[in-house]
Design a protein around this motif. Sequence first.
Motif, PDB file in Angstrom:
ATOM      1  N   MET A   1       0.842  -1.211   0.000  1.00 45.77           N
ATOM      2  CA  MET A   1       0.000   0.000   0.000  1.00 45.77           C
ATOM      3  C   MET A   1       0.868   1.248   0.000  1.00 45.77           C
ATOM      4  O   MET A   1       1.959   1.238   0.564  1.00 45.77           O
ATOM      5  N   GLN A   2       0.350   2.290  -0.627  1.00 39.94           N
ATOM      6  CA  GLN A   2       1.091   3.552  -0.736  1.00 39.94           C
ATOM      7  C   GLN A   2       1.348   4.155   0.662  1.00 39.94           C
ATOM      8  O   GLN A   2       0.412   4.318   1.435  1.00 39.94           O
ATOM      9  N   PRO A   3       2.629   4.469   0.977  1.00 42.31           N
ATOM     10  CA  PRO A   3       2.847   5.123   2.272  1.00 42.31           C
ATOM     11  C   PRO A   3       2.261   6.537   2.290  1.00 42.31           C
ATOM     12  O   PRO A   3       2.154   7.162   1.236  1.00 42.31           O
ATOM     13  N   LEU A   4       1.907   6.994   3.472  1.00 45.07           N
ATOM     14  CA  LEU A   4       1.344   8.346   3.608  1.00 45.07           C
ATOM     15  C   LEU A   4       2.404   9.301   4.138  1.00 45.07           C
ATOM     16  O   LEU A   4       3.322   8.894   4.851  1.00 45.07           O
ATOM     17  N   ARG A   5       2.239  10.575   3.789  1.00 42.27           N
ATOM     18  CA  ARG A   5       3.067  11.628   4.393  1.00 42.27           C
ATOM     19  C   ARG A   5       2.220  12.239   5.510  1.00 42.27           C
ATOM     20  O   ARG A   5       1.172  12.836   5.239  1.00 42.27           O
ATOM     21  N   VAL A   6       2.687  12.031   6.749  1.00 38.01           N
ATOM     22  CA  VAL A   6       1.872  12.379   7.924  1.00 38.01           C
ATOM     23  C   VAL A   6       2.559  13.498   8.711  1.00 38.01           C
ATOM     24  O   VAL A   6       3.745  13.379   9.054  1.00 38.01           O
ATOM     25  N   LEU A   7       1.813  14.548   8.993  1.00 35.96           N
ATOM     26  CA  LEU A   7       2.328  15.628   9.837  1.00 35.96           C
ATOM     27  C   LEU A   7       1.578  15.583  11.165  1.00 35.96           C
ATOM     28  O   LEU A   7       0.342  15.611  11.187  1.00 35.96           O
ATOM     29  N   ILE A   8       2.328  15.479  12.275  1.00 34.89           N
ATOM     30  CA  ILE A   8       1.688  15.400  13.597  1.00 34.89           C
ATOM     31  C   ILE A   8       1.840  16.751  14.303  1.00 34.89           C
ATOM     32  O   ILE A   8       2.943  17.281  14.411  1.00 34.89           O
ATOM     33  N   ALA A   9       0.715  17.300  14.759  1.00 37.24           N
ATOM     34  CA  ALA A   9       0.735  18.564  15.513  1.00 37.24           C
ATOM     35  C   ALA A   9       0.702  18.230  16.995  1.00 37.24           C
ATOM     36  O   ALA A   9      -0.249  17.618  17.491  1.00 37.24           O
ATOM     37  N   SER A  10       1.763  18.636  17.704  1.00 37.67           N
ATOM     38  CA  SER A  10       1.842  18.347  19.138  1.00 37.67           C
ATOM     39  C   SER A  10       1.002  19.341  19.939  1.00 37.67           C
ATOM     40  O   SER A  10       0.389  20.256  19.390  1.00 37.67           O
ATOM     41  N   THR A  11       0.999  19.134  21.241  1.00 38.74           N
ATOM     42  CA  THR A  11       0.284  20.051  22.130  1.00 38.74           C
ATOM     43  C   THR A  11       1.071  21.353  22.309  1.00 38.74           C
ATOM     44  O   THR A  11       2.299  21.305  22.450  1.00 38.74           O
TER      45      THR A  11
END
Length: 377
Positions: free
Chosen positions: A1-11
């Motif tokens: 499956m195609q990998p995703l580009r994920v951006l995580i916003a912290s607290t």
Amino acid sequence: MQPLRVLIASTPVGPLGSGVGGGVELTLHSLVYGLSGLGHSVEVVAPAGSLHVGARVHQIEGALQASSQLADRRAPVELPADSALVAMWDRIAELQGDFDVVVNLAYDWLPLYLTRWLDVPVVHFISMGSLNDAMDAAIHDLARRHPDRLGAHTRAQAVTFDRTVDGVVETVPFRLLGSGVITDRYDVHVTADHGPDSPAHLGAVGRISPEKGLEDVAELSARSGWPVKVWGMMQDPAYWQRVCDRHPDAQLEYCGFLPTDDLQAALGRCTAVVMTPKWVEAFGNVAIEAMATGVPVITYDRGGPSEIVRDGETGFVVPPDDVGALVDAVGRIDRIDRIMCRQRVEEEYSTEALALRVDEWLRDVVAAADREPARRR
Ligand code: UDP
């Protein structure tokens, strides 16, 4: 499956590694590790001064947000001048073309509101139960626009957002995601070995703050004679002092805030970890951290910990606010198989197990957003 580009916003309440973000810091770390392990590329946006978490961290300057655990239910939304939260979301807006999805971990109104104005799909992993009317309204509003974009740790947390309008109960369709720890970082202690320097003792872990109910831990210590070691960020020193003053017979030892590797080593030496939350703890990462070291957990039947601990198998679940039941449970603790505690974490709360749940959620959201015309609101 195609990998995703994920951006995580912290607290925006504190830099990663400060402890101010409580369990969110551990969740973020586990998500980075787990999602990267599935082949996704992950970056993080967090307040300046954040420690390395195994992914690129965009460090954002600005005034930190006040923690909302103790905010008044009717308190309006507050933002300081020169807000780190605003600057974080300005950066996310700039970066959005480089990512398939943004995972927001902040318990704040602004990201919920901004979701409709961003082109990139934003999902929200909500870290606490219902505390504030403005947040509840923003969550219900987002649930109406995008029923797929909200995640929660546990059912106990999710139902705190139920509300009744004109006699009809409105629930929020949260994805239930649990949490996860990097199990390799936790050594299993198959027997209760408290070490040469201290007698057998219990542990209590978490921010030193009234919602954690440390007064009941103190009473447990005084009534049972068990020493208790306490680890956590000293958020409310006056509260700690009150607990100690009111329970002079308790043997409580405050041992500071430790980095994860040191904390797990210390946890492994406890006979049991005790959780006495006075609020609906959304999850209670310390429960799975203790269990990962083979240490059983005794918890009130309230909030996330009561869904994690299997009564009689990985610890004991006792009626809320019943210190006598805690005393009784400590007396039966040697009936718990410590290997079973670790095994439950491997099965349900490893970073891989967490990442697989989150991966499925993100793929569904990205696919749904791709089907939307023009703007992905
Ligand atoms: N923690 C830590 N060092 C300590 C005590 C606690 O790193 O000395 C961390 C612990 O690993 C856990 C977090 O603090 O991840 C507390 O999270 P939890 O979900 O239990 O409660 P919250 O603070 O989010 O209400």
